[in-house]
Design a protein around this motif. Structure first.
Motif, short mmCIF file in Angstrom:
data_model
loop_
_atom_site.label_atom_id
_atom_site.label_comp_id
_atom_site.label_asym_id
_atom_site.label_seq_id
_atom_site.Cartn_x
_atom_site.Cartn_y
_atom_site.Cartn_z
N ILE A 63 15.81 -3.99 -2.88
CA ILE A 63 14.30 -3.78 -2.62
C ILE A 63 13.77 -5.22 -2.78
O ILE A 63 12.84 -5.36 -1.92
N GLU A 64 13.75 -5.59 -4.00
CA GLU A 64 12.89 -6.66 -4.60
C GLU A 64 13.15 -8.06 -3.37
O GLU A 64 12.67 -8.64 -2.99
N LYS A 65 14.63 -8.08 -3.25
CA LYS A 65 15.04 -9.08 -2.58
C LYS A 65 14.55 -9.08 -0.90
O LYS A 65 14.11 -9.97 -0.56
N GLN A 66 14.49 -7.61 -0.57
CA GLN A 66 13.96 -7.47 0.87
C GLN A 66 12.37 -8.07 0.89
O GLN A 66 12.13 -8.65 1.98
N ILE A 67 12.03 -7.46 0.09
CA ILE A 67 10.28 -7.89 0.02
C ILE A 67 10.17 -9.44 0.03
O ILE A 67 9.44 -9.85 0.82
N GLU A 68 11.02 -9.92 -0.97
CA GLU A 68 10.81 -11.50 -1.00
C GLU A 68 11.20 -12.17 0.28
O GLU A 68 10.67 -13.07 0.78
N ASP A 69 12.14 -11.48 1.29
CA ASP A 69 12.65 -12.21 2.27
C ASP A 69 11.71 -11.86 3.34
O ASP A 69 11.47 -12.70 4.28
N VAL A 70 10.85 -10.95 3.21
CA VAL A 70 9.68 -10.60 4.17
C VAL A 70 8.92 -11.73 4.19
O VAL A 70 8.10 -12.22 5.26
N GLY A 71 8.35 -12.43 2.80
CA GLY A 71 7.62 -13.55 2.80
C GLY A 71 6.56 -13.35 1.87
O GLY A 71 5.55 -14.17 1.64
N LEU A 72 6.69 -12.08 0.96
CA LEU A 72 5.63 -11.94 0.03
C LEU A 72 6.30 -12.65 -1.56
O LEU A 72 7.38 -12.44 -1.87
N LYS A 77 4.98 -7.43 -7.67
CA LYS A 77 3.63 -6.93 -7.50
C LYS A 77 3.61 -5.73 -6.28
O LYS A 77 2.87 -4.84 -6.55
N TYR A 78 4.37 -5.84 -5.43
CA TYR A 78 4.52 -4.91 -4.25
C TYR A 78 5.40 -3.86 -4.30
O TYR A 78 5.64 -3.15 -3.55
N ILE A 79 6.51 -4.13 -5.25
CA ILE A 79 7.67 -3.21 -5.30
C ILE A 79 7.02 -1.81 -5.59
O ILE A 79 7.94 -0.83 -4.98
N GLY A 80 6.35 -1.66 -6.48
CA GLY A 80 5.79 -0.29 -6.55
C GLY A 80 5.15 0.54 -5.36
O GLY A 80 5.60 1.83 -5.08
N PHE A 81 4.76 -0.04 -4.53
CA PHE A 81 3.99 0.46 -3.34
C PHE A 81 5.23 0.58 -2.32
O PHE A 81 5.76 1.69 -1.70
N LEU A 82 5.82 -0.52 -1.96
CA LEU A 82 6.80 -0.67 -0.58
C LEU A 82 8.01 -0.03 -1.13
O LEU A 82 8.78 0.83 -0.49
N GLY A 83 8.42 -0.09 -2.43
CA GLY A 83 9.85 0.50 -2.89
C GLY A 83 9.77 1.96 -2.84
O GLY A 83 10.55 2.82 -2.43
N THR A 84 8.51 2.77 -3.37
CA THR A 84 8.36 3.92 -3.50
C THR A 84 8.10 4.50 -1.87
O THR A 84 8.95 5.53 -1.71
N ALA A 211 5.60 -3.97 4.42
CA ALA A 211 5.53 -5.18 4.04
C ALA A 211 5.14 -6.50 4.69
O ALA A 211 4.28 -7.32 4.45
N VAL A 212 5.63 -6.26 6.15
CA VAL A 212 4.99 -7.53 7.03
C VAL A 212 3.58 -7.35 7.23
O VAL A 212 2.96 -8.40 7.16
N TYR A 213 3.11 -6.07 7.11
CA TYR A 213 1.67 -6.13 7.47
C TYR A 213 0.79 -6.57 6.19
O TYR A 213 -0.05 -7.41 6.35
N ILE A 214 1.18 -6.37 4.89
CA ILE A 214 0.80 -6.74 3.81
C ILE A 214 1.06 -8.24 3.58
O ILE A 214 -0.04 -8.95 3.25
N ALA A 215 2.11 -8.73 4.11
CA ALA A 215 2.41 -10.31 4.07
C ALA A 215 1.33 -10.87 4.85
O ALA A 215 1.06 -11.91 4.67
N ALA A 216 1.24 -10.44 5.89
CA ALA A 216 0.45 -11.11 7.22
C ALA A 216 -1.16 -10.98 6.54
O ALA A 216 -1.92 -11.79 6.65
N ALA A 217 -1.43 -10.05 5.97
CA ALA A 217 -3.08 -9.90 5.23
C ALA A 217 -2.98 -10.64 3.96
O ALA A 217 -4.01 -11.37 4.06
N THR A 218 -1.93 -10.92 3.35
CA THR A 218 -2.10 -11.90 2.15
C THR A 218 -1.98 -13.26 2.37
O THR A 218 -2.40 -14.10 1.37
N ARG A 219 -1.33 -13.54 3.24
CA ARG A 219 -0.97 -14.88 3.76
C ARG A 219 -2.20 -15.63 3.90
O ARG A 219 -2.17 -17.20 4.25
N GLY A 220 -3.32 -14.91 4.75
CA GLY A 220 -4.45 -15.65 5.26
C GLY A 220 -4.12 -16.23 6.41
O GLY A 220 -3.97 -15.46 7.49
#
Lengths: 233, 264
Positions: A63-72, A77-84, A211-220
């Motif tokens: 899961i961590e790897k997938q989140i990282e691949d998305v661009g976070l 920091k996000y694994i708690g929410f997205l992993g759950t 994850a993509v939505y969060i990545a888009a929001a955090t990337r500015g």
């Protein structure tokens, strides 16, 4: 015939009620929490470790790897929410093989709740990452005219998240239920296996989209389109 | 209605609780364990790298020392070989010199021995010849050898002439107290008188003569005055005898050429 486990009411007192969705969710929560506690009770820091620990490590690091691949950038920091999100939806789909179990994700209330959580989490992480001003500024990009469309996009994708998951899960359960009345033996089993696959895919899609939505929001600012010169250099 | 808003709220709350639970019991411990293991592996790898680097360094040092040792050993061996060669040459030279010196000493010793032997043989021959002559003269002429020798001496004295006689006369006059007559045997008084008389007759006015016995003369008699000397001795005969013997020995030592000439 029930369209959703919401209709399976065990106890009600006015506005408060205990329906199948909540009960099955609690069961899943119990399984996930107790299983995690049981396995992580005595974790091995050594190279040799238990099979269950290996399984959980594979899942968590995957899961961590997938989140990282998305661009976070900081997946921990996000694994708690997205992993759950992923684990809850995936386990709910997996447990459909248990007779009598109805997935809580087959209820539009559950999927709406999850989509609302995503709707709240996106600005939460966005503001945390780039501040309120920076986050709100992203709604004005590329021009101010796009503000209403960005807002509509935000709401519509939340709705899409909820309905997509609900539709897939509910349809799977419904198809099996209908098929059972027509061809009771082989075909429902095949459809059930297909439903497992669909459930896994939906879990993946839901969490990856979040994850993509969060990545888009955090990337500015959105990244500039890559030119041929950049690739050559 | 498909959406029950109480359920929505409850499910949202349930989800948040589940997030907290899984963070607490799943993600944190698992990720901590993975991180700890990765750190431990990284530390072990770093340690291994450090040990490898250290081993490589030690190996390099060892190789350098080994090379230096080899070079030193080769230099020492070369030095030792050249030293040994020089020492051997020196010892050989010394041995050669010592052998040459020894050979020279032996040659000298042999020559000395030969000369001593020669002298001893000469003396013995003189004594034997003297004894034979004395015996033969006594048996044949009933006369003593000493008397005949004195007679011969006087005859020679009288037979002197010319420059030799003048030189001797001058010498006798120049040294009146140092005229000496030496003989190998004791001359009787009669012989003394005969000699004295013969001298006065030949050289008038000569001073009285001193007589001495000198055994090294073997069989001889001599007169010395102021560096001039007149003498008679068996040695004169012995010289010719020795020359004859030497010639005979030389003939015996070199017989080969004669044989070759015969065969030709």
């Amino acid at each position: 015939m029930r369209l959703s486990p919401d209709e399976m009411i065990f106890w009600q007192n006015g506005y408060f009620k205990l329906n199948g969705t909540i009960v099955f969710t609690w069961a899943l929560m119990l399984v996930l929490a107790a299983g995690s506690k049981l396995v992580t009770r005595k974790l091995s820091m050594d190279l040799k470790r238990a099979y269950w620990q290996n399984l959980l490590e594979i899942i968590v690091t995957g899961i961590e790897k997938q989140i990282e691949d998305v661009g976070l950038r900081d997946p921990k920091k996000y694994i708690g929410f997205l992993g759950t999100l992923f684990l809850f939806i995936a386990l709910a789909s997996l447990c459909t093989v248990i007779p009598g179990f109805e997935p809580p994700t087959g209820s539009l209330s559950t999927t709406a709740a999850l989509a609302l959580c995503v709707l709240v989490a996106v600005p939460f992480f966005g503001i945390e990452q780039q501040g309120l001003r920076g986050y709100l500024k992203s709604y004005l990009e590329p021009t101010v005219i796009m503000l209403p469309f960005n807002i509509i996009s935000e709401l519509s994708r939340t709705l899409a998240l909820a309905v997509r998951l609900f539709g897939n899960m509910m349809s799977g359960t419904m198809i099996i239920a209908i098929l059972l009345t027509i061809t009771p033996f082989i075909f429902p089993v095949a459809m059930s296996a297909l439903g497992l696959l669909t459930g896994m895919v939906q879990a993946y899609i839901f969490s990856i989209l979040a994850a993509v939505y969060i990545a888009a929001a955090t990337r500015g600012r959105r990244p500039k389109p890559v030119s041929i010169q950049d690739i050559k250099s | 209605m498909l959406i029950d808003w109480f359920t929505v709220g409850a499910q949202a709350l349930n989800f948040l609780i589940l997030v907290w639970l899984l963070k607490r019991f799943l993600y944190k411990p698992i990720l901590d364990a993975v991180d700890a293991r990765e750190e431990r592996i990284a530390a072990q790898l770093a340690d291994a790298d450090a040990k490898k680097a250290e081993a490589q360094k030690q190996r390099d040092t060892f190789d350098q020392k080994n090379e230096a040792f080899d070079r030193q050993r080769a230099a020492l061996m070369s030095q030792a070989a050249s030293d040994a060669k020089a020492e051997g040459q020196r010892l050989l030279d010394e041995a050669g010199k010592a052998a040459d010196a020894l050979s020279a000493r032996r040659r000298e010793a042999l020559q000395g021995d030969a000369q001593n032997l020669d002298e001893a043989i000469g003396r013995r021959i003189q004594q034997e010849v003297f004894a034979i002559a004395r015996k033969a003269l006594a048996d044949l002429a009933t006369d003593s050898l000493e008397a005949r020798m004195v007679w011969v001496f006087i005859t020679r004295l009288r037979a002197m002439d010319g420059k030799a006689k003048e030189d001797l006369a001058e010498a006798l006059k120049a040294a009146p107290g140092s005229v000496l007559v030496r003989s190998a045997f004791d001359l009787p008084a009669a012989q003394h008188a005969t000699l004295q008389t013969a001298l006065r007759e030949t050289f008038p006015g000569v001073a009285p003569v001193r007589f001495e016995t000198a055994p090294e003369l073997v069989g001889g008699i001599e007169l010395t005055a102021n560096g001039q000397k007149i003498a008679w001795s068996i040695s004169d005969y012995l010289v010719s005898l020795k020359e004859g013997v030497d010639a005979l020995l030389k003939q015996k030592v070199e017989p080969a050429p004669k044989l070759e000439t015969k065969s030709q």
